[in-house]
Scaffold this motif. Structure first.
Motif, mmCIF file in Angstrom:
data_model
loop_
_atom_site.group_PDB
_atom_site.id
_atom_site.type_symbol
_atom_site.label_atom_id
_atom_site.label_comp_id
_atom_site.label_asym_id
_atom_site.label_seq_id
_atom_site.Cartn_x
_atom_site.Cartn_y
_atom_site.Cartn_z
ATOM 1 N N PRO A 8 44.846 39.793 6.749
ATOM 2 C CA PRO A 8 44.625 40.364 8.072
ATOM 3 C C PRO A 8 45.655 41.451 8.367
ATOM 4 O O PRO A 8 46.632 41.589 7.646
ATOM 5 C CB PRO A 8 44.814 39.159 8.988
ATOM 6 C CG PRO A 8 45.818 38.317 8.275
ATOM 7 C CD PRO A 8 45.517 38.473 6.806
ATOM 8 N N ALA A 9 45.442 42.204 9.427
ATOM 9 C CA ALA A 9 46.415 43.230 9.807
ATOM 10 C C ALA A 9 47.689 42.594 10.325
ATOM 11 O O ALA A 9 48.792 43.118 10.127
ATOM 12 C CB ALA A 9 45.815 44.162 10.861
ATOM 13 N N SER A 10 47.530 41.461 11.018
ATOM 14 C CA SER A 10 48.698 40.737 11.506
ATOM 15 C C SER A 10 48.404 39.245 11.504
ATOM 16 O O SER A 10 47.247 38.827 11.522
ATOM 17 C CB SER A 10 49.087 41.216 12.911
ATOM 18 O OG SER A 10 48.048 40.942 13.820
ATOM 19 N N LEU A 11 49.475 38.471 11.478
ATOM 20 C CA LEU A 11 49.337 37.025 11.352
ATOM 21 C C LEU A 11 50.545 36.376 12.007
ATOM 22 O O LEU A 11 51.685 36.794 11.765
ATOM 23 C CB LEU A 11 49.264 36.663 9.870
ATOM 24 C CG LEU A 11 49.028 35.221 9.464
ATOM 25 C CD1 LEU A 11 47.702 34.718 10.002
ATOM 26 C CD2 LEU A 11 49.066 35.106 7.936
ATOM 27 N N VAL A 12 50.273 35.351 12.833
ATOM 28 C CA VAL A 12 51.360 34.611 13.460
ATOM 29 C C VAL A 12 51.274 33.161 12.992
ATOM 30 O O VAL A 12 50.218 32.537 13.070
ATOM 31 C CB VAL A 12 51.265 34.665 15.008
ATOM 32 C CG1 VAL A 12 52.411 33.861 15.624
ATOM 33 C CG2 VAL A 12 51.300 36.104 15.488
ATOM 34 N N LEU A 13 52.380 32.650 12.487
ATOM 35 C CA LEU A 13 52.422 31.290 11.967
ATOM 36 C C LEU A 13 53.525 30.490 12.634
ATOM 37 O O LEU A 13 54.523 31.060 13.100
ATOM 38 C CB LEU A 13 52.702 31.306 10.461
ATOM 39 C CG LEU A 13 51.714 31.975 9.530
ATOM 40 C CD1 LEU A 13 52.264 31.945 8.105
ATOM 41 C CD2 LEU A 13 50.362 31.284 9.584
ATOM 42 N N GLN A 14 53.333 29.184 12.626
ATOM 43 C CA GLN A 14 54.427 28.285 12.966
ATOM 44 C C GLN A 14 55.187 28.002 11.669
ATOM 45 O O GLN A 14 54.577 27.891 10.590
ATOM 46 C CB GLN A 14 53.906 26.987 13.546
ATOM 47 C CG GLN A 14 53.508 27.068 15.023
ATOM 48 C CD GLN A 14 54.670 27.432 15.929
ATOM 49 O OE1 GLN A 14 54.603 28.412 16.664
ATOM 50 N NE2 GLN A 14 55.744 26.658 15.861
ATOM 51 N N GLU A 17 53.908 26.450 8.082
ATOM 52 C CA GLU A 17 52.511 26.712 7.733
ATOM 53 C C GLU A 17 52.438 27.643 6.525
ATOM 54 O O GLU A 17 53.376 28.372 6.208
ATOM 55 C CB GLU A 17 51.772 27.341 8.925
ATOM 56 C CG GLU A 17 51.566 26.388 10.084
ATOM 57 C CD GLU A 17 50.804 27.043 11.227
ATOM 58 O OE1 GLU A 17 50.952 28.256 11.453
ATOM 59 O OE2 GLU A 17 50.046 26.314 11.894
ATOM 60 N N ASN A 18 51.263 27.613 5.864
ATOM 61 C CA ASN A 18 51.023 28.487 4.718
ATOM 62 C C ASN A 18 50.287 29.746 5.148
ATOM 63 O O ASN A 18 49.616 29.765 6.188
ATOM 64 C CB ASN A 18 50.195 27.762 3.652
ATOM 65 C CG ASN A 18 50.889 26.525 3.135
ATOM 66 O OD1 ASN A 18 52.119 26.438 3.133
ATOM 67 N ND2 ASN A 18 50.096 25.554 2.697
ATOM 68 N N ILE A 74 51.888 32.473 0.649
ATOM 69 C CA ILE A 74 53.232 32.057 1.054
ATOM 70 C C ILE A 74 53.126 30.599 1.499
ATOM 71 O O ILE A 74 52.371 30.282 2.431
ATOM 72 C CB ILE A 74 53.778 32.904 2.218
ATOM 73 C CG1 ILE A 74 53.748 34.396 1.854
ATOM 74 C CG2 ILE A 74 55.194 32.470 2.586
ATOM 75 C CD1 ILE A 74 54.100 35.321 3.019
ATOM 76 N N SER A 75 53.845 29.734 0.852
ATOM 77 C CA SER A 75 53.801 28.325 1.245
ATOM 78 C C SER A 75 55.042 27.977 2.063
ATOM 79 O O SER A 75 56.107 28.573 1.915
ATOM 80 C CB SER A 75 53.711 27.429 0.005
ATOM 81 O OG SER A 75 54.850 27.592 -0.797
#
Lengths: 111, 113
Positions: A8-14, A17-18, A74-75
């Motif tokens: 995706p163009a951008s991604l927000v993770l906690q 998370e992978n 990315i794990s």
């Protein structure tokens, strides 16, 4: 010319998370590279992976030439993984490693 | 181990003024050298490459020039800056050959006012 699409163009993770980042290209390739661009702009080479799967710590790169795609997994994400991930396609040959870069995936990892 | 050093780290320049950015590679003889440019929010574009001293090829015309006065040095310059020159400039090197892995310097942030 060569086209490189990242998603995706951008991604927000906690944190923890992978993430799976995708890079699709429209022409045949001679090389595929993944870079991490720090918020300040400098680039770190992550993988040089023209085909197959490579691992480095929590990162895995897989390039499938027939399907014209490469992915970066990315794990167990960490806040320090935040930044922009760029893929770059090399396909023109010659004496110049001319890379076509994607626009990147901006990753933000929250604690 | 190879190291790549770029200077300056950042520049603020006036439109119409000259510019010179530098890049030095240590620990590798006869590398391929490259200049890349990234406008704010934009995609990285290759500007120049050089495979040997005194030989530079232009990839994108942006009213800039490049020179390789020594095996380990790559210079990017212009006599008259334009507003459109603002952005981030990165120097890179690779082993000789085609489609080799690229290693980048830390970059120079240029603001043209």
């Amino acid at each position: 010319g060569q086209q490189v699409q990242q998603s995706p163009a951008s991604l927000v993770l906690q944190e923890g998370e992978n993430a799976e980042l995708q890079c699709n290209f429209s022409t045949s390739l001679n090389s595929m590279q993944w870079f991490y661009q720090r918020p300040g702009g400098s680039l770190v080479s992550l993988f040089y992976n023209p085909s197959g799967t490579k691992h480095s710590g929590r990162l895995t790169s897989t390039t499938v030439i027939k399907e014209r795609r490469s992915s970066l997994h990315i794990s167990s994400s960490q806040t320090t993984d935040s930044g922009t991930y760029l893929c770059a396609l090399g396909g023109s040959g010659g004496s110049n490693a001319k890379l076509t870069f994607g626009k990147g995936t901006k990753l933000s990892v929250k604690s | 181990a190879q190291t790549i050093h770029q200077w300056p780290v950042a520049e603020i320049k006036a439109v119409g003024s000259p510019l010179s950015l530098g890049c030095t590679i240590k620990g590798k003889s006869s590398p391929n050298l490259y200049w890349y440019w990234q406008a704010t929010g934009g995609t990285l574009q290759q500007l120049f490459y050089s495979i040997t001293v005194g030989q530079v090829e232009s990839v994108v015309q942006l009213n800039l020039s490049a020179s390789r006065p020594k095996d380990d040095q790559f210079i990017l310059s212009t006599e008259k800056l334009l507003l459109s020159h603002s952005g981030f400039y990165l120097c890179a090197w690779s082993w000789t050959g085609t489609n080799e892995r690229l290693f980048f310097g830390h970059g120079t942030k240029l603001s043209v006012l």
